[in-house]
Design a protein around this motif. Sequence first.
Motif, PDB file in Angstrom:
ATOM      1  N   ILE A 265      16.684  25.991   0.806  1.00 12.98           N
ATOM      2  CA  ILE A 265      16.845  26.425   0.050  1.00 12.98           C
ATOM      3  C   ILE A 265      18.015  25.768  -0.399  1.00 12.98           C
ATOM      4  CG2 ILE A 265      17.580  28.556  -1.139  1.00 12.98           C
ATOM      5  CD1 ILE A 265      15.615  29.313   0.878  1.00 12.98           C
TER       6      ILE A 265
ATOM      7  N   ILE B 148      19.743  35.247   2.552  1.00 11.08           N
ATOM      8  CA  ILE B 148      18.791  34.549   3.611  1.00 11.08           C
ATOM      9  C   ILE B 148      17.436  34.982   4.636  1.00 11.08           C
ATOM     10  CG2 ILE B 148      17.857  32.428   2.672  1.00 11.08           C
ATOM     11  CD1 ILE B 148      19.253  31.397   0.258  1.00 11.08           C
TER      12      ILE B 148
ATOM     13  N   ILE C 148      18.874  25.796   5.549  1.00 13.43           N
ATOM     14  CA  ILE C 148      19.628  26.212   3.949  1.00 13.43           C
ATOM     15  C   ILE C 148      20.360  25.062   3.928  1.00 13.43           C
ATOM     16  CG2 ILE C 148      21.601  28.051   3.492  1.00 13.43           C
ATOM     17  CD1 ILE C 148      19.625  30.564   5.094  1.00 13.43           C
TER      18      ILE C 148
ATOM     19  N   ASP D   9      12.406  22.837  -2.404  1.00 11.23           N
ATOM     20  CA  ASP D   9      12.008  24.319  -3.069  1.00 11.23           C
ATOM     21  C   ASP D   9      12.589  25.183  -3.343  1.00 11.23           C
ATOM     22  OD1 ASP D   9       9.098  23.282  -0.512  1.00 11.23           O
ATOM     23  OD2 ASP D   9      10.848  23.762   0.465  1.00 11.23           O
ATOM     24  N   LEU D  10      13.803  25.233  -3.248  1.00 15.01           N
ATOM     25  CA  LEU D  10      14.330  27.099  -4.162  1.00 15.01           C
ATOM     26  C   LEU D  10      16.038  26.419  -4.270  1.00 15.01           C
ATOM     27  CD1 LEU D  10      14.125  29.911  -5.260  1.00 15.01           C
ATOM     28  CD2 LEU D  10      14.409  30.251  -3.018  1.00 15.01           C
TER      29      LEU D  10
END
Length: 303
Positions: free
Chosen positions: A14, A38, A49, A299-300
């Motif tokens: 992320i 998160i 992250i 992914d995000l």
Amino acid sequence: FPNVGSVMRNAMKIIVCPDSFKGSLSSVEACDAIARGIELGAGSRPVEIVKVPLADGGEGTVDALARATGGELRPIRVRDPLMREIESFYGILGDGRTAAIEMAAASGLCLLEADERNPLITSTHGTGQLILAAAQAGVEKIVIGIGGSATNDGGAGAMAALGARFLDKNGNNLLPGGAALADLARIDMSDFKFPLDRVAVEVACDVTNPLCGPEGASAVFGPQKGATAEMVKQLDAALANYAEVMKRDLGKDVAAMPGAGAAGGLGAGLAAFLNAKLRSGIDMVLDAAKFDDALVGADLVIT
């Protein structure tokens, strides 16, 4: 994170990359807060992250650039928009050859109370002090973010801090502020201190306004700095005179240049006096942070 664990073989990557939340959180603080959320939501599930605090030339630009490159912040005392001494800072990026400055840290609207806003008298002098300190640190390039300005002096205050003299018809130095430029008759560069042959200047600027006119610095941005309709006319005329004197004395015609009106005309002043190149602020920070590389395999992305 519903059902993430059932579809994810490796850690979910992320990217957290917000700008600042004006008046409340810096981009760094926002990154940290989002990352904590998160981590709480992920629980025991594996998450990678990647925090990339962003900025576009305004408040937080220096911190974002320093963190992205492994650089450092250096404290310095300068003059605020009303010429009061304050604590400020500039950054040295991780390569050791590039300095970063945000004019908001010396000449920003955030440094004034609402009843102190007056672009007739506010000055970019402190920004010039930051520029001089960075140049004296031995860097090869200075990146200047010019968002968040409290000024409308065309960068004259900054250039005065670098040794330029702005003189009226009687040879007297002008007072600080945008209004005084109406009386500008001559620019004396004999004591100018900036090493133009050694240091390149890039300006992080995301507006394309010219210096003067209905789309210029005074008309578009003056009211948020405290200018009344009458003050806008006065400031616009003063900047027009400034542009003519720069054209004659410096040989630089920058009034119509896209971005000349940024930061109360500081864009024009930096281009005319320091041969600065104006670039998109967000692109500059994204490049320094190697953002495209960070996106690989993500992914995000949370902006």
